[in-house]
Design an enzyme around this catalytic site. Structure first.
Site, PDB file in Angstrom:
ATOM      1  N   GLY A  18       4.874  11.908  -4.596  1.00 37.64           N
ATOM      2  CA  GLY A  18       3.418  12.170  -4.705  1.00 37.64           C
ATOM      3  C   GLY A  18       3.028  13.122  -3.811  1.00 37.64           C
ATOM      4  O   GLY A  18       3.364  13.335  -2.462  1.00 37.64           O
ATOM      5  N   ASP A  54       0.613  -1.275   0.000  1.00 41.79           N
ATOM      6  CA  ASP A  54       0.117   0.113  -0.035  1.00 41.79           C
ATOM      7  C   ASP A  54       0.799   1.375   0.036  1.00 41.79           C
ATOM      8  O   ASP A  54       0.421   2.288   0.495  1.00 41.79           O
ATOM      9  CB  ASP A  54      -0.944   0.100   1.262  1.00 41.79           C
ATOM     10  CG  ASP A  54      -1.817  -1.267   1.147  1.00 41.79           C
ATOM     11  OD1 ASP A  54      -2.287  -1.647   0.196  1.00 41.79           O
ATOM     12  OD2 ASP A  54      -2.198  -1.621   2.283  1.00 41.79           O
ATOM     13  N   ARG A  57       1.929 -29.081  -6.788  1.00 40.17           N
ATOM     14  CA  ARG A  57       1.886 -29.450  -7.814  1.00 40.17           C
ATOM     15  C   ARG A  57       0.566 -30.236  -8.529  1.00 40.17           C
ATOM     16  O   ARG A  57       0.209 -30.915  -9.358  1.00 40.17           O
ATOM     17  CB  ARG A  57       2.862 -30.590  -8.252  1.00 40.17           C
ATOM     18  CG  ARG A  57       4.249 -29.817  -8.565  1.00 40.17           C
ATOM     19  CD  ARG A  57       5.330 -30.873  -8.200  1.00 40.17           C
ATOM     20  NE  ARG A  57       5.167 -31.370  -6.904  1.00 40.17           N
ATOM     21  CZ  ARG A  57       6.194 -32.510  -6.461  1.00 40.17           C
ATOM     22  NH1 ARG A  57       6.960 -32.825  -6.993  1.00 40.17           N
ATOM     23  NH2 ARG A  57       5.853 -32.973  -5.107  1.00 40.17           N
ATOM     24  N   GLY A 109      -4.711  -4.384  -3.818  1.00 35.31           N
ATOM     25  CA  GLY A 109      -5.618  -3.456  -3.895  1.00 35.31           C
ATOM     26  C   GLY A 109      -4.882  -1.793  -4.327  1.00 35.31           C
ATOM     27  O   GLY A 109      -4.183  -1.392  -3.433  1.00 35.31           O
ATOM     28  N   HIS A 110      -4.850  -1.650  -5.657  1.00 36.97           N
ATOM     29  CA  HIS A 110      -4.123  -0.758  -5.961  1.00 36.97           C
ATOM     30  C   HIS A 110      -4.891   0.681  -6.227  1.00 36.97           C
ATOM     31  O   HIS A 110      -6.066   0.267  -7.422  1.00 36.97           O
ATOM     32  CB  HIS A 110      -3.076  -0.887  -7.145  1.00 36.97           C
ATOM     33  CG  HIS A 110      -2.051  -2.042  -6.786  1.00 36.97           C
ATOM     34  ND1 HIS A 110      -1.496  -2.528  -7.823  1.00 36.97           N
ATOM     35  CD2 HIS A 110      -1.907  -2.559  -5.892  1.00 36.97           C
ATOM     36  CE1 HIS A 110      -0.465  -3.420  -7.298  1.00 36.97           C
ATOM     37  NE2 HIS A 110      -0.818  -3.581  -6.092  1.00 36.97           N
ATOM     38  N   GLY A 151       1.447   3.114  -2.702  1.00 37.59           N
ATOM     39  CA  GLY A 151       1.047   3.879  -3.636  1.00 37.59           C
ATOM     40  C   GLY A 151       1.588   3.209  -5.133  1.00 37.59           C
ATOM     41  O   GLY A 151       1.906   4.121  -6.005  1.00 37.59           O
ATOM     42  N   LYS A 152       1.894   2.039  -5.101  1.00 35.85           N
ATOM     43  CA  LYS A 152       2.486   1.491  -6.246  1.00 35.85           C
ATOM     44  C   LYS A 152       1.587   1.741  -7.501  1.00 35.85           C
ATOM     45  O   LYS A 152       2.067   2.016  -8.788  1.00 35.85           O
ATOM     46  CB  LYS A 152       2.636  -0.064  -6.300  1.00 35.85           C
ATOM     47  CG  LYS A 152       3.584  -0.495  -5.103  1.00 35.85           C
ATOM     48  CD  LYS A 152       3.711  -2.016  -5.005  1.00 35.85           C
ATOM     49  CE  LYS A 152       2.536  -2.609  -4.251  1.00 35.85           C
ATOM     50  NZ  LYS A 152       2.235  -2.144  -3.022  1.00 35.85           N
ATOM     51  N   GLY A 174     -10.674  -3.092   3.736  1.00 39.54           N
ATOM     52  CA  GLY A 174     -11.302  -2.029   4.622  1.00 39.54           C
ATOM     53  C   GLY A 174     -10.839  -1.862   6.166  1.00 39.54           C
ATOM     54  O   GLY A 174     -11.248  -1.117   6.691  1.00 39.54           O
ATOM     55  N   HIS A 220       2.772  10.601  -0.544  1.00 37.45           N
ATOM     56  CA  HIS A 220       2.117  11.105   0.568  1.00 37.45           C
ATOM     57  C   HIS A 220       3.031  11.999   1.354  1.00 37.45           C
ATOM     58  O   HIS A 220       3.025  12.223   2.502  1.00 37.45           O
ATOM     59  CB  HIS A 220       1.763   9.968   1.648  1.00 37.45           C
ATOM     60  CG  HIS A 220       0.628   9.285   1.401  1.00 37.45           C
ATOM     61  ND1 HIS A 220      -0.730   9.869   2.068  1.00 37.45           N
ATOM     62  CD2 HIS A 220       0.112   8.224   0.801  1.00 37.45           C
ATOM     63  CE1 HIS A 220      -1.641   8.854   1.477  1.00 37.45           C
ATOM     64  NE2 HIS A 220      -1.096   8.021   0.891  1.00 37.45           N
ATOM     65  N   GLN A 267       1.993  -6.403  -3.409  1.00 38.66           N
ATOM     66  CA  GLN A 267       2.370  -6.527  -2.157  1.00 38.66           C
ATOM     67  C   GLN A 267       3.822  -5.913  -1.923  1.00 38.66           C
ATOM     68  O   GLN A 267       4.005  -4.831  -2.535  1.00 38.66           O
ATOM     69  CB  GLN A 267       2.518  -7.997  -1.796  1.00 38.66           C
ATOM     70  CG  GLN A 267       1.134  -8.758  -1.467  1.00 38.66           C
ATOM     71  CD  GLN A 267       0.486  -9.187  -2.894  1.00 38.66           C
ATOM     72  OE1 GLN A 267       0.787  -9.603  -3.578  1.00 38.66           O
ATOM     73  NE2 GLN A 267      -0.718  -8.624  -2.908  1.00 38.66           N
TER      74      GLN A 267
HETATM   75  P1  GDP Z   1      -0.715   0.052  -3.654  1.00 42.10           P
HETATM   76  O1  GDP Z   1      -1.425  -1.059  -3.141  1.00 42.10           O
HETATM   77  O2  GDP Z   1       0.651   0.371  -3.436  1.00 42.10           O
HETATM   78  O3  GDP Z   1      -1.056   0.581  -5.111  1.00 42.10           O
HETATM   79  O4  GDP Z   1      -1.292   1.547  -2.641  1.00 42.10           O
HETATM   80  P2  GDP Z   1      -3.036   1.779  -2.258  1.00 42.10           P
HETATM   81  O5  GDP Z   1      -3.581   2.117  -3.387  1.00 42.10           O
HETATM   82  O6  GDP Z   1      -3.331   0.570  -1.518  1.00 42.10           O
HETATM   83  O7  GDP Z   1      -2.581   2.659  -0.995  1.00 42.10           O
HETATM   84  C1  GDP Z   1      -2.452   3.819  -1.326  1.00 42.10           C
HETATM   85  C2  GDP Z   1      -3.280   4.968  -0.640  1.00 42.10           C
HETATM   86  O8  GDP Z   1      -2.638   6.348  -0.806  1.00 42.10           O
HETATM   87  C3  GDP Z   1      -4.504   4.967  -2.005  1.00 42.10           C
HETATM   88  O9  GDP Z   1      -5.644   5.502  -1.269  1.00 42.10           O
HETATM   89  C4  GDP Z   1      -3.884   6.140  -2.713  1.00 42.10           C
HETATM   90  O10 GDP Z   1      -5.028   6.938  -3.350  1.00 42.10           O
HETATM   91  C5  GDP Z   1      -3.211   7.047  -1.901  1.00 42.10           C
HETATM   92  N1  GDP Z   1      -2.052   7.933  -2.239  1.00 42.10           N
HETATM   93  C6  GDP Z   1      -1.194   7.463  -2.930  1.00 42.10           C
HETATM   94  N2  GDP Z   1      -0.021   8.505  -3.289  1.00 42.10           N
HETATM   95  C7  GDP Z   1      -0.411   9.449  -2.349  1.00 42.10           C
HETATM   96  C8  GDP Z   1      -0.195  10.863  -2.345  1.00 42.10           C
HETATM   97  O11 GDP Z   1       0.993  11.121  -2.703  1.00 42.10           O
HETATM   98  N3  GDP Z   1      -0.819  11.282  -1.499  1.00 42.10           N
HETATM   99  C9  GDP Z   1      -1.943  11.049  -0.949  1.00 42.10           C
HETATM  100  N4  GDP Z   1      -2.501  11.985  -0.054  1.00 42.10           N
HETATM  101  N5  GDP Z   1      -2.361  10.009  -0.989  1.00 42.10           N
HETATM  102  C10 GDP Z   1      -1.673   9.148  -1.963  1.00 42.10           C
HETATM  103  P1  IMO Z   2      -0.854  -4.329  -2.157  1.00 41.64           P
HETATM  104  O1  IMO Z   2      -0.496  -4.718  -3.644  1.00 41.64           O
HETATM  105  C1  IMO Z   2      -1.074  -4.607   1.900  1.00 41.64           C
HETATM  106  C2  IMO Z   2      -0.911  -8.941   3.779  1.00 41.64           C
HETATM  107  C3  IMO Z   2      -2.207  -9.243   4.454  1.00 41.64           C
HETATM  108  C4  IMO Z   2      -1.653  -9.933   5.457  1.00 41.64           C
HETATM  109  C5  IMO Z   2      -0.678 -10.727   4.838  1.00 41.64           C
HETATM  110  C6  IMO Z   2      -0.673 -12.259   4.178  1.00 41.64           C
HETATM  111  O2  IMO Z   2      -2.164  -3.737  -2.220  1.00 41.64           O
HETATM  112  O3  IMO Z   2       0.046  -3.696  -1.524  1.00 41.64           O
HETATM  113  P2  IMO Z   2      -2.583 -12.968   2.261  1.00 41.64           P
HETATM  114  O4  IMO Z   2      -3.840 -12.621   1.887  1.00 41.64           O
HETATM  115  O5  IMO Z   2      -1.646 -12.280   1.292  1.00 41.64           O
HETATM  116  O6  IMO Z   2      -2.129 -14.202   2.592  1.00 41.64           O
HETATM  117  O7  IMO Z   2      -2.134 -11.964   3.496  1.00 41.64           O
HETATM  118  O8  IMO Z   2      -0.211  -9.826   3.485  1.00 41.64           O
HETATM  119  N1  IMO Z   2      -1.096  -8.337   2.209  1.00 41.64           N
HETATM  120  C7  IMO Z   2      -1.069  -6.887   2.126  1.00 41.64           C
HETATM  121  N2  IMO Z   2      -1.019  -5.847   2.699  1.00 41.64           N
HETATM  122  N3  IMO Z   2      -1.179  -4.767   0.696  1.00 41.64           N
HETATM  123  C8  IMO Z   2      -1.234  -5.580  -0.143  1.00 41.64           C
HETATM  124  O9  IMO Z   2      -0.938  -5.632  -1.308  1.00 41.64           O
HETATM  125  C9  IMO Z   2      -1.237  -7.134   0.537  1.00 41.64           C
HETATM  126  N4  IMO Z   2      -1.422  -8.236  -0.140  1.00 41.64           N
HETATM  127  C10 IMO Z   2      -1.348  -9.109   1.161  1.00 41.64           C
HETATM  128  O10 IMO Z   2      -2.755  -8.050   5.232  1.00 41.64           O
HETATM  129  O11 IMO Z   2      -1.121  -9.402   6.421  1.00 41.64           O
HETATM  130 MG    MG Z   3      -2.797  -1.697  -1.956  1.00 44.50          MG
END
Ligand code: GDP
Ligand code: IMO
Ligand code: MG
Length: 429
Positions: free
Chosen positions: A417, A14, A143, A41-42, A16-17, A306, A335, A228
């Site tokens: 960002g 999470d 397998r 979740g991106h 912000g990939k 969530g 951020h 991840q």
């Molecule tokens: P990912 O899984 O690495 O793609 O990241 P997520 O989307 O799960 O979480 C990143 C969160 O930060 C999301 O809600 C983005 O909309 C938000 N976000 C990303 N870059 C920025 C930033 O530079 N500033 C702010 N305020 N929010 C950001």
């Molecule tokens: P993105 O791509 C944040 C965490 C889960 C848990 C652990 C194992 O959005 O960054 P799993 O369901 O994979 O067996 O859970 O890994 N986890 C993540 N945390 N961002 C993710 O993906 C994650 N994918 C898995 O919360 O701690």
């Molecule tokens: Mg995410």
């Protein structure tokens, strides 16, 4: 020949990939996912519209980038079809721009149930997303997994039957009161539904490895969308509080068929603070009101489940480890706007482990349990960054923050960002 650029998460996910991929996709022909599944979740915000991408690479949102799902992904067809329909609803030509590897493994209905049953039985919970990721990778490495190409094989029905019935017994074993086991549909129903999924995804199925190599040979731009992150890696993360794949650079290769010499830039993504969702060690976690403030200011609630994310200061010790594991060539720091709301910012520059101070990270759980962060205090109060269009427009304290990260890690911060929307991204050449 061109090279593939890679975007990798440096901490616990999470970072912000998705936002960084969305920016890079402006110039990319292909964006490919290598690992994980819909545990990812991106989030991408485009002119106020929010997209939460779980399986389809975020790069597809450029409108001209082909999104590929690599062989290393575990794919839940139900989630995929929902995503396809959602994107079509937003006007995306998914039929033209989506490709799926014939070698990707398929998440079956018993995988999430088994995931939850195993978690229920664990004394030390992992806090999985419950999406069936661990059990699907178990089947792969044992397998007996079902791959996308198996949908179209003559023994599909028999393979599915054998798997479903043997795993039904496993769920029953782990879930003694049978609450979860009772949720598993009859085999006939599963067969009917999955045979239907196979037909629906058939037009997207291809040999992703060959497509990627041909694209590079034509000089096209390929991006790998990491999911991840480094500290969730099954080998290099805080095992067992990790996911079941290799989200680090090695998984990029095995999850796509790209070779080491095909890789160009490796961009490590961080937030200007840190967060973690799920259980496991977290040295810079803030269990006080500052942690709560970061969560609220940064809207730190999981994109997939969530759940409120645990929050803390930036950890440069862990970041240096991510640089080593992945061979990072540059960083993206998201951020900056959020961290800039604090007057004073702490950055972890070393760990104090019972009096021994070190800058070397280790995933040993006892080490991480004992390690206390050593902080360097930097100035915050950056003010509103929304109108900053390049690095030079940032206030001095914000520049100092970025330069401090660069000098510690020894690689440049290329992307910054300053807000969630697509346009809030500063790029340094
Ligand atoms: P990912 O899984 O690495 O793609 O990241 P997520 O989307 O799960 O979480 C990143 C969160 O930060 C999301 O809600 C983005 O909309 C938000 N976000 C990303 N870059 C920025 C930033 O530079 N500033 C702010 N305020 N929010 C950001
Ligand atoms: P993105 O791509 C944040 C965490 C889960 C848990 C652990 C194992 O959005 O960054 P799993 O369901 O994979 O067996 O859970 O890994 N986890 C993540 N945390 N961002 C993710 O993906 C994650 N994918 C898995 O919360 O701690
Ligand atoms: Mg995410």
């Amino acid at each position: 020949m061109s090279k593939a650029d890679v975007v990798i998460g440096c901490f616990y996910g999470d970072e912000g990939k998705g936002k960084v991929i969305d920016y890079l996709a402006m110039d990319a022909d292909i964006a490919v996912r290598a690992t994980g599944g819909d545990n990812a979740g991106h989030t991408i915000k485009i002119d106020g519209v929010k997209y939460a991408m779980h399986l389809i690479p975020s790069g597809i949102l450029s409108g001209h980038t082909i999104g590929m799902i690599g062989n290393g992904v575990v794919l839940n067809p139900e989630v995929l079809l929902e995503e396809i329909s959602n994107l079509k609803g937003h006007g995306y030509d998914v039929d033209r721009y989506l490709k799926i590897s014939d070698k990707a493994h398929v998440i079956l209905p018993y995988h999430p149930l088994l995931d939850m049953a195993l978690e229920k039985n664990r004394s030390a919970k992992i806090g999985t997303t419950g999406k069936g990721i661990g059990p699907a990778y178990c089947d792969k490495y044992e397998r007996s997994g079902l791959r996308v190409e198996d949908f179209y094989a003559s023994d599909f029905k028999e393979k599915l039957r054998e798997l479903t019935e043997s795993r039904r017994a496993l769920i029953k074993y782990y879930d003694s009161d049978n609450c979860l086991a009772d949720q598993l549909l009859s085999f006939d129903k599963i067969y009917e539904v999955y045979a239907g999924y196979g037909e629906k995804i058939r037009p997207y199925v291809c040999d992703v490895l060959t497509c990627l190599h041909k694209a590079l040979e034509r000089g096209e731009k390929v991006l790998v969308e990491g999911a991840q992150a480094t500290l969730l890696d099954i080998d290099f993360g805080s095992y067992p509080f990790v996911t079941s794949s290799n989200p680090t650079i090695g998984g990029v290769l095995t999850g796509t068929g790209l070779s080491a010499s095909d890789i160009g830039n490796v961009y490590g993504v961080i937030k200007a603070y840190s967060s973690r969702v799920g259980e496991g060690p977290y040295v810079t976690e803030l269990l006080d009101e500052i942690g709560d403030q970061i969560r609220e200011l940064g809207h730190e609630y999981g994109t997939t489940t969530g759940r409120p994310r645990r929050c803390g200061w930036l950890d440069l010790v862990a970041l240096k480890y991510a640089k080593r594991v992945n061979g990072l060539t540059a960083l993206a720091v998201n951020h900056l706007d959020t961290i800039g709301k604090f007057d004073k910012i702490q950055v972890c520059v070393a760990y104090d482990c019972d009096g021994t101070v070190t800058e070397d990270f280790s995933t040993n759980l006892e080490f991480l349990g004992r390690a206390k962060p050593v902080y360097k205090e930097l100035s915050g109060a950056f003010g509103d960054l929304a109108e900053c269009r390049d690095f030079d427009m940032l206030p001095q304290a914000a520049k100092d923050y970025i330069r401090f990260i660069e000098s510690y890690i020894g690689i440049p911060v290329k992307f910054i960002g300053t807000g969630a929307d697509r346009r809030n991204m500063l790029v340094r050449e």
